[in-house]
Design an enzyme around this catalytic site. Sequence first.
Site, PDB file in Angstrom:
ATOM      1  N   CYS A   2      18.708 -30.642 -49.772  1.00  0.00           N
ATOM      2  CA  CYS A   2      19.977 -31.367 -50.393  1.00  0.00           C
ATOM      3  C   CYS A   2      19.533 -31.637 -51.869  1.00  0.00           C
ATOM      4  O   CYS A   2      18.295 -31.268 -52.285  1.00  0.00           O
ATOM      5  CB  CYS A   2      19.972 -32.775 -49.852  1.00  0.00           C
ATOM      6  N   ARG A  27      20.643 -24.388 -54.383  1.00  0.00           N
ATOM      7  CA  ARG A  27      19.718 -24.926 -53.312  1.00  0.00           C
ATOM      8  C   ARG A  27      20.477 -24.688 -51.993  1.00  0.00           C
ATOM      9  O   ARG A  27      19.797 -25.044 -50.929  1.00  0.00           O
ATOM     10  CB  ARG A  27      19.491 -26.479 -53.534  1.00  0.00           C
ATOM     11  N   TRP A  73      22.567 -30.544 -47.263  1.00  0.00           N
ATOM     12  CA  TRP A  73      22.018 -29.275 -46.480  1.00  0.00           C
ATOM     13  C   TRP A  73      21.725 -30.084 -45.029  1.00  0.00           C
ATOM     14  O   TRP A  73      20.735 -30.893 -44.960  1.00  0.00           O
ATOM     15  CB  TRP A  73      20.853 -28.719 -46.795  1.00  0.00           C
ATOM     16  N   ASN A  99      17.546 -37.263 -49.878  1.00  0.00           N
ATOM     17  CA  ASN A  99      17.166 -35.794 -49.714  1.00  0.00           C
ATOM     18  C   ASN A  99      15.826 -36.078 -48.845  1.00  0.00           C
ATOM     19  O   ASN A  99      14.817 -36.732 -49.298  1.00  0.00           O
ATOM     20  CB  ASN A  99      16.856 -35.148 -50.802  1.00  0.00           C
ATOM     21  N   GLY A 100      15.940 -35.478 -47.527  1.00  0.00           N
ATOM     22  CA  GLY A 100      14.583 -35.731 -46.710  1.00  0.00           C
ATOM     23  C   GLY A 100      15.011 -36.000 -45.490  1.00  0.00           C
ATOM     24  O   GLY A 100      15.995 -35.782 -44.787  1.00  0.00           O
ATOM     25  N   GLU A 485       6.071  -7.614 -38.361  1.00  0.00           N
ATOM     26  CA  GLU A 485       6.749  -8.376 -39.599  1.00  0.00           C
ATOM     27  C   GLU A 485       6.360  -7.900 -40.838  1.00  0.00           C
ATOM     28  O   GLU A 485       7.234  -7.800 -41.837  1.00  0.00           O
ATOM     29  CB  GLU A 485       6.394  -9.981 -39.237  1.00  0.00           C
ATOM     30  N   LYS A 489       8.676  -6.540 -43.997  1.00  0.00           N
ATOM     31  CA  LYS A 489       8.680  -7.112 -45.219  1.00  0.00           C
ATOM     32  C   LYS A 489       8.584  -6.285 -46.384  1.00  0.00           C
ATOM     33  O   LYS A 489       9.137  -6.168 -47.218  1.00  0.00           O
ATOM     34  CB  LYS A 489       7.378  -8.307 -45.416  1.00  0.00           C
ATOM     35  N   GLU A 492      11.654  -3.718 -46.563  1.00  0.00           N
ATOM     36  CA  GLU A 492      12.915  -3.870 -46.763  1.00  0.00           C
ATOM     37  C   GLU A 492      12.924  -4.342 -48.394  1.00  0.00           C
ATOM     38  O   GLU A 492      13.887  -4.739 -49.102  1.00  0.00           O
ATOM     39  CB  GLU A 492      13.384  -5.163 -45.812  1.00  0.00           C
ATOM     40  N   HIS A 508      -2.373   7.146 -29.612  1.00  0.00           N
ATOM     41  CA  HIS A 508      -1.316   7.804 -29.033  1.00  0.00           C
ATOM     42  C   HIS A 508      -0.098   8.562 -29.765  1.00  0.00           C
ATOM     43  O   HIS A 508       0.956   8.686 -29.591  1.00  0.00           O
ATOM     44  CB  HIS A 508      -0.678   6.777 -28.058  1.00  0.00           C
ATOM     45  N   LYS A 607      21.671 -11.309 -46.587  1.00  0.00           N
ATOM     46  CA  LYS A 607      20.901 -12.374 -45.825  1.00  0.00           C
ATOM     47  C   LYS A 607      21.398 -12.572 -44.465  1.00  0.00           C
ATOM     48  O   LYS A 607      20.522 -12.997 -43.711  1.00  0.00           O
ATOM     49  CB  LYS A 607      20.957 -13.727 -46.728  1.00  0.00           C
TER      50      LYS A 607
HETATM   51  C1  AGP Z   1      14.194 -10.516 -42.382  1.00  0.00           C
HETATM   52  O1  AGP Z   1      13.611 -10.404 -43.537  1.00  0.00           O
HETATM   53  C2  AGP Z   1      15.889  -9.773 -42.591  1.00  0.00           C
HETATM   54  N1  AGP Z   1      16.093 -10.302 -43.630  1.00  0.00           N
HETATM   55  C3  AGP Z   1      16.357  -9.676 -41.205  1.00  0.00           C
HETATM   56  O2  AGP Z   1      15.674  -8.737 -40.484  1.00  0.00           O
HETATM   57  C4  AGP Z   1      16.822 -11.044 -40.452  1.00  0.00           C
HETATM   58  O3  AGP Z   1      15.508 -11.474 -40.187  1.00  0.00           O
HETATM   59  C5  AGP Z   1      17.714 -10.543 -39.248  1.00  0.00           C
HETATM   60  O4  AGP Z   1      18.789  -9.889 -39.931  1.00  0.00           O
HETATM   61  C6  AGP Z   1      17.893 -11.825 -38.460  1.00  0.00           C
HETATM   62  O5  AGP Z   1      18.614 -12.790 -39.250  1.00  0.00           O
HETATM   63  P1  AGP Z   1      18.962 -14.233 -38.550  1.00  0.00           P
HETATM   64  O6  AGP Z   1      17.311 -14.840 -38.525  1.00  0.00           O
HETATM   65  O7  AGP Z   1      19.599 -15.082 -39.691  1.00  0.00           O
HETATM   66  O8  AGP Z   1      19.539 -14.116 -37.480  1.00  0.00           O
END
Ligand code: AGP
Length: 612
Positions: A2, A27, A73, A99-100, A485, A489, A492, A508, A607
């Site tokens: 928030c 934010r 938020w 906020n909290g 993961e 990272k 992407e 393999h 996002k």
């Molecule tokens: C992860 O860094 C990416 N932004 C992407 O893989 C993301 O995790 C995926 O689109 C799932 O999004 P969500 O967790 O909002 O469902």
Amino acid sequence: MCGIIAYIGHKDAYNILIKGLQRLEYRGYDSAGIALMNGSLNVYKKKGKVQELVDFAKNHNVSGTAGIGHTRWATHGKPDDINAHPHTSGNGRLTLVHNGIIENYAPIKQALEKKGHVFKSQTDTEVLVHFIEEVQKQDNLPIEEAVRVALTQVVGAYAIVVLDSQDPDKLVAARKGSPLVIGIGEDEFFFASDGTPIVEYTKKVIYLDDEHIATVNRSGEYEIRTIDNEVHTPFVDELHMEIERMEKGGYDYFMMKEIYEQPTTIMDAMRGRISAEDGWVRLGGMEKHLEQVKNASRIIILGCGTSWHAGLIAEYLFEDLARIAVEVEYASEFRYRNPVITDKDVVIAISQSGETADTYAALELAKKNGALLYGIVNVVGSSIARLTDAGSYIHCGPEIGVASTKAFTAQVTLLTLMALQLGRERGTISDEYFQALITELENIPEKVKRMLDANDKIKYIASEIKDSHNAMYLGRGYNFPVALEGALKLKEISYIHAEGYPAAEMKHGPIALIDENMPVIVIATNKSLNDKIVSNIQEVKARKGIVIAVITEGDHEINRIADYVIEIPETEEPFTPLLSVIPLQLLSYHIAVMRGCNVDQPRNLAKSVTVE
Ligand code: AGP
């Protein structure tokens, strides 16, 4: 998280509040509101954007030279006009923004209801302002003393500003665990969650300390007391940063800010859900369905991208600790492959945004077949959160960087708590091991903070491999999903092709790729599989691969054979992902920055993927 803005002085408060809320929009929020003092209290608050609040307020009385404002938020209670801040006391005298998270709001609410308090919203914040009212009424206290006494009985994190309509020349603020900045002007004061709404009016600021209460008044006087009622002489600081950097908390990119937030966000994910001292783990969202979940013949986990990786870690956690069979599915595949789903299945959907189309569709399919749906979501009131039968919010605040970091570790934290609670309920974890695990889990935020101290070393390693065209990530056991993961990272945000593999899979096929141009990041923190991972590293070295090893502090053998080494603190094996992922986040961040990439908005990515 928030955003708070407040003003008292001789200027029109409305414009300062609205402009301040607009400064805080970065934010992330789902509703906004203001309260103005002009002889009486006028409170205007709306779900949605600040502009909707402006459109609503312009037909109302917006005069006054004192007021408070808030962008919310949602943590407790869905986003709507009623749950938006400011909240007002039952007698209409006090108004407050917060906020909290107030952890013990439920027992306080019950006690207040017994005294006749009636609540309009579902928020912990409204409980707080009613509680301050009750304390004030009992001894007819001045507002600053009522706030102080009330906060001595509150458990949780807060930054608050309170306005007492019967003491209109005063604002009272307090904080614990959530930031609050006081701007000092000429016979005027500003409060805000950070410097961005203040810097255009004054550069003289006080950063309020934890468990400190500030009282300011229109005459230009102020006093700060501790929660124990001792007068504190504050340090008056100078705001240096330009606004753009302030929005990122002083970091160059939101992603770095969010990486560094993880000690706090992991703690917030656990807040109110674990007590090593009292020996319990409890997810409120699971209470109503605990029998069905603990007796499930199978748990299906749905997710995409990073959330799918969190699901893979959950598979190891649930099967290892709770002995429940788990299947982890790419939601995009699950929705179309005509899967077998029965009403005996429990389906967990993991999604930071709560709006990922594939995950939503897969969840609908599971619902149609009678499965119990459980959400592990960040955005309160999101589509996936509303579709599920129950769930636990990860409370990590808005994640702005497209590359998910703090949401991932918050998801894994929640799933770890879930596995611990189910293991405890099913008797598959001994009392002694359970106590050891929950004690160690509470130590994780501090250990993550220590991980961040390796940033400079990781930046150096990034400079050594930033021009690579490919990279390989290897891990075993709990660290296999972490390898996936780490690879995601890197690819992407830096656009370097990277793959994650179980370390034993090298022979393999993938080992054919290894040569002197291939950096191989090996997550080698597993005590139980250490000798095997050593031989994997030797296989890579024998083919001139560049080995960057993430190891447990003190592992001298791997230290000797790897080209670069990043150490993580010793921890229980099920918790290694929460630590081993941190250097991989930092490594990808620094490489992307060195390659001139747009770290927060990588090319071709959104996002939240709300379409197929
Ligand atoms: C992860 O860094 C990416 N932004 C992407 O893989 C993301 O995790 C995926 O689109 C799932 O999004 P969500 O967790 O909002 O469902």
